[in-house]
Design a protein around this motif. Sequence first.
Motif, PDB file in Angstrom:
ATOM      1  N   VAL A  86      44.984  -0.774 -17.104  1.00 20.43           N
ATOM      2  CA  VAL A  86      45.675   0.344 -17.508  1.00 20.43           C
ATOM      3  C   VAL A  86      46.226   1.173 -15.992  1.00 20.43           C
ATOM      4  CG1 VAL A  86      44.614   0.374 -19.857  1.00 20.43           C
ATOM      5  CG2 VAL A  86      43.553   1.614 -17.731  1.00 20.43           C
ATOM      6  N   ASP A  87      46.919   1.870 -16.366  1.00 19.02           N
ATOM      7  CA  ASP A  87      47.501   2.830 -15.153  1.00 19.02           C
ATOM      8  C   ASP A  87      46.479   3.878 -14.861  1.00 19.02           C
ATOM      9  OD1 ASP A  87      49.849   1.301 -14.666  1.00 19.02           O
ATOM     10  OD2 ASP A  87      50.796   2.676 -16.283  1.00 19.02           O
ATOM     11  N   ASP A  88      45.943   4.660 -15.899  1.00 21.22           N
ATOM     12  CA  ASP A  88      45.034   5.737 -15.742  1.00 21.22           C
ATOM     13  C   ASP A  88      43.776   5.415 -16.543  1.00 21.22           C
ATOM     14  OD1 ASP A  88      43.393   7.930 -15.481  1.00 21.22           O
ATOM     15  OD2 ASP A  88      45.230   9.157 -15.946  1.00 21.22           O
ATOM     16  N   VAL A  89      42.552   4.687 -15.890  1.00 17.52           N
ATOM     17  CA  VAL A  89      41.675   4.156 -16.581  1.00 17.52           C
ATOM     18  C   VAL A  89      40.681   5.474 -17.217  1.00 17.52           C
ATOM     19  CG1 VAL A  89      39.946   3.881 -14.505  1.00 17.52           C
ATOM     20  CG2 VAL A  89      39.791   2.506 -16.723  1.00 17.52           C
ATOM     21  N   ASP A  90      40.622   6.410 -16.319  1.00 20.85           N
ATOM     22  CA  ASP A  90      39.835   7.774 -16.759  1.00 20.85           C
ATOM     23  C   ASP A  90      40.490   8.386 -18.195  1.00 20.85           C
ATOM     24  OD1 ASP A  90      37.705   7.980 -14.547  1.00 20.85           O
ATOM     25  OD2 ASP A  90      39.585   7.765 -13.471  1.00 20.85           O
ATOM     26  N   ALA A  91      41.582   8.366 -18.039  1.00 14.42           N
ATOM     27  CA  ALA A  91      42.175   8.853 -19.455  1.00 14.42           C
ATOM     28  C   ALA A  91      42.262   7.943 -20.618  1.00 14.42           C
ATOM     29  CB  ALA A  91      43.774   9.296 -18.953  1.00 14.42           C
ATOM     30  N   ALA A  92      42.652   6.707 -20.228  1.00 17.29           N
ATOM     31  CA  ALA A  92      42.619   5.723 -21.381  1.00 17.29           C
ATOM     32  C   ALA A  92      41.119   5.523 -21.802  1.00 17.29           C
ATOM     33  CB  ALA A  92      43.170   4.195 -20.809  1.00 17.29           C
ATOM     34  N   PHE A  93      40.405   5.523 -21.072  1.00 15.72           N
ATOM     35  CA  PHE A  93      38.798   5.254 -21.552  1.00 15.72           C
ATOM     36  C   PHE A  93      38.316   6.633 -22.164  1.00 15.72           C
ATOM     37  CE2 PHE A  93      34.373   4.947 -20.738  1.00 15.72           C
ATOM     38  CZ  PHE A  93      33.901   3.634 -20.917  1.00 15.72           C
ATOM     39  N   ASP A  94      38.799   7.634 -21.682  1.00 18.61           N
ATOM     40  CA  ASP A  94      38.175   9.101 -22.676  1.00 18.61           C
ATOM     41  C   ASP A  94      38.814   9.064 -23.879  1.00 18.61           C
ATOM     42  OD1 ASP A  94      36.518   9.929 -20.444  1.00 18.61           O
ATOM     43  OD2 ASP A  94      38.237  11.247 -19.732  1.00 18.61           O
ATOM     44  N   VAL A 107      33.147   4.443 -16.567  1.00 27.74           N
ATOM     45  CA  VAL A 107      34.124   4.420 -15.609  1.00 27.74           C
ATOM     46  C   VAL A 107      33.393   4.791 -14.208  1.00 27.74           C
ATOM     47  CG1 VAL A 107      36.377   4.854 -14.755  1.00 27.74           C
ATOM     48  CG2 VAL A 107      35.737   4.705 -17.099  1.00 27.74           C
ATOM     49  N   GLN A 108      33.786   3.760 -13.117  1.00 27.49           N
ATOM     50  CA  GLN A 108      33.139   4.032 -11.744  1.00 27.49           C
ATOM     51  C   GLN A 108      33.902   3.031 -10.895  1.00 27.49           C
ATOM     52  OE1 GLN A 108      29.072   2.102 -11.393  1.00 27.49           O
ATOM     53  NE2 GLN A 108      29.308   2.352 -13.602  1.00 27.49           N
ATOM     54  N   ASP A 109      34.028   3.396  -9.571  1.00 26.56           N
ATOM     55  CA  ASP A 109      34.707   2.604  -8.575  1.00 26.56           C
ATOM     56  C   ASP A 109      33.791   1.148  -8.300  1.00 26.56           C
ATOM     57  OD1 ASP A 109      36.231   4.828  -8.480  1.00 26.56           O
ATOM     58  OD2 ASP A 109      35.868   5.188  -6.414  1.00 26.56           O
ATOM     59  N   MET A 110      34.319   0.163  -8.513  1.00 27.04           N
ATOM     60  CA  MET A 110      33.753  -0.881  -8.217  1.00 27.04           C
ATOM     61  C   MET A 110      34.129  -2.000  -7.099  1.00 27.04           C
ATOM     62  SD  MET A 110      31.913  -0.795 -11.059  1.00 27.04           S
ATOM     63  CE  MET A 110      31.547  -2.340 -11.984  1.00 27.04           C
ATOM     64  N   TRP A 112      35.298  -4.522  -6.239  1.00 24.58           N
ATOM     65  CA  TRP A 112      36.473  -5.475  -6.248  1.00 24.58           C
ATOM     66  C   TRP A 112      37.550  -4.743  -6.216  1.00 24.58           C
ATOM     67  CZ3 TRP A 112      33.418  -5.526 -10.919  1.00 24.58           C
ATOM     68  CH2 TRP A 112      33.426  -5.094 -11.932  1.00 24.58           C
ATOM     69  N   GLY A 113      37.394  -3.326  -6.177  1.00 24.20           N
ATOM     70  CA  GLY A 113      38.533  -2.472  -5.837  1.00 24.20           C
ATOM     71  C   GLY A 113      39.328  -1.748  -7.133  1.00 24.20           C
ATOM     72  N   ASP A 114      38.469  -2.175  -8.220  1.00 24.17           N
ATOM     73  CA  ASP A 114      39.089  -1.196  -9.667  1.00 24.17           C
ATOM     74  C   ASP A 114      38.149  -0.168 -10.008  1.00 24.17           C
ATOM     75  OD1 ASP A 114      41.290  -2.912  -9.975  1.00 24.17           O
ATOM     76  OD2 ASP A 114      40.513  -3.725 -11.760  1.00 24.17           O
ATOM     77  N   ARG A 115      38.710   0.959 -10.536  1.00 20.34           N
ATOM     78  CA  ARG A 115      37.826   1.690 -11.265  1.00 20.34           C
ATOM     79  C   ARG A 115      37.930   1.170 -12.679  1.00 20.34           C
ATOM     80  NH1 ARG A 115      35.784   6.181 -10.411  1.00 20.34           N
ATOM     81  NH2 ARG A 115      36.303   7.388 -12.575  1.00 20.34           N
ATOM     82  N   TYR A 116      36.563   0.656 -13.187  1.00 24.97           N
ATOM     83  CA  TYR A 116      36.459  -0.050 -14.153  1.00 24.97           C
ATOM     84  C   TYR A 116      35.442   0.694 -15.104  1.00 24.97           C
ATOM     85  CZ  TYR A 116      34.495  -4.214 -16.587  1.00 24.97           C
ATOM     86  OH  TYR A 116      34.235  -5.158 -17.497  1.00 24.97           O
ATOM     87  N   GLY A 117      35.357   0.329 -16.415  1.00 19.53           N
ATOM     88  CA  GLY A 117      34.209   1.015 -17.129  1.00 19.53           C
ATOM     89  C   GLY A 117      34.328  -0.045 -18.586  1.00 19.53           C
ATOM     90  N   GLN A 118      33.403   0.240 -19.625  1.00 11.93           N
ATOM     91  CA  GLN A 118      33.320  -0.775 -20.757  1.00 11.93           C
ATOM     92  C   GLN A 118      32.693   0.069 -21.830  1.00 11.93           C
ATOM     93  OE1 GLN A 118      30.365  -3.901 -20.019  1.00 11.93           O
ATOM     94  NE2 GLN A 118      32.012  -5.049 -19.086  1.00 11.93           N
ATOM     95  N   PHE A 119      33.264  -0.103 -22.958  1.00  6.51           N
ATOM     96  CA  PHE A 119      32.876   0.702 -24.340  1.00  6.51           C
ATOM     97  C   PHE A 119      32.935  -0.531 -25.388  1.00  6.51           C
ATOM     98  CE2 PHE A 119      37.415   0.732 -24.722  1.00  6.51           C
ATOM     99  CZ  PHE A 119      37.705   0.574 -26.071  1.00  6.51           C
ATOM    100  N   PRO A 132      43.555  -0.111 -10.589  1.00  8.91           N
ATOM    101  CA  PRO A 132      43.109  -0.036  -9.026  1.00  8.91           C
ATOM    102  C   PRO A 132      42.549   1.206  -8.631  1.00  8.91           C
ATOM    103  CG  PRO A 132      45.301  -1.396  -9.471  1.00  8.91           C
ATOM    104  CD  PRO A 132      44.642  -0.507 -10.885  1.00  8.91           C
ATOM    105  N   ILE A 133      41.717   1.069  -7.747  1.00  8.99           N
ATOM    106  CA  ILE A 133      41.319   2.505  -7.178  1.00  8.99           C
ATOM    107  C   ILE A 133      42.378   3.135  -6.333  1.00  8.99           C
ATOM    108  CG2 ILE A 133      39.744   3.643  -5.408  1.00  8.99           C
ATOM    109  CD1 ILE A 133      37.636   1.445  -6.212  1.00  8.99           C
ATOM    110  N   LYS A 134      42.800   4.465  -6.705  1.00 14.84           N
ATOM    111  CA  LYS A 134      43.900   5.049  -5.873  1.00 14.84           C
ATOM    112  C   LYS A 134      43.375   5.285  -4.506  1.00 14.84           C
ATOM    113  CE  LYS A 134      46.273   6.011 -10.024  1.00 14.84           C
ATOM    114  NZ  LYS A 134      46.386   6.842 -11.116  1.00 14.84           N
ATOM    115  N   LYS A 135      44.263   4.808  -3.398  1.00 18.62           N
ATOM    116  CA  LYS A 135      43.870   5.245  -2.189  1.00 18.62           C
ATOM    117  C   LYS A 135      44.600   6.544  -1.600  1.00 18.62           C
ATOM    118  CE  LYS A 135      42.614   0.581  -1.073  1.00 18.62           C
ATOM    119  NZ  LYS A 135      41.191  -0.051  -1.183  1.00 18.62           N
ATOM    120  N   GLY A 136      43.836   7.195  -0.867  1.00 23.40           N
ATOM    121  CA  GLY A 136      44.509   8.395  -0.314  1.00 23.40           C
ATOM    122  C   GLY A 136      44.072   9.646  -0.787  1.00 23.40           C
TER     123      GLY A 136
END
Length: 136
Positions: A86-94, A107-110, A112-119, A132-136
Amino acid sequence: MISAVQPPVLGGPCPYLSVSNAAKAAEFYVEALGAHEVMRMPPDDKGRYMHIHLVIDGGSLMLADAFPEHGAPLEKPAAFTLHLQVDDVDAAFDKAVKAGGTVVLPVQDMFWGDRYGQFRDPFGVLWSMGAPIKKG
């Protein structure tokens, strides 16, 4: 909204889930994951559905109720995870958790470079989400 004609199956492999209540599962996936229902066969005399076709993020997901008298008993989902990128994992997961999903892995930074969570959804299916983890 819902087609009377069988729509094409979209995406790569198409999960076909047998759940405890296909109609309620479809409602959950619409609310929690932004699914669009594209086809539903009429229920049998017990209110069970043999086929509901949803589209989530460009891919098809099929649902059916259990029909033990026809060799399709309800079994506990195991040994698989359905993943959504997804584009915004935090919002989609919530959104999924607020709709009734149970957090398995917050959801947490992993590494392999993604923010990732399971439900786990209310029907026992394990889902993961990543972005993908947003850089910057």
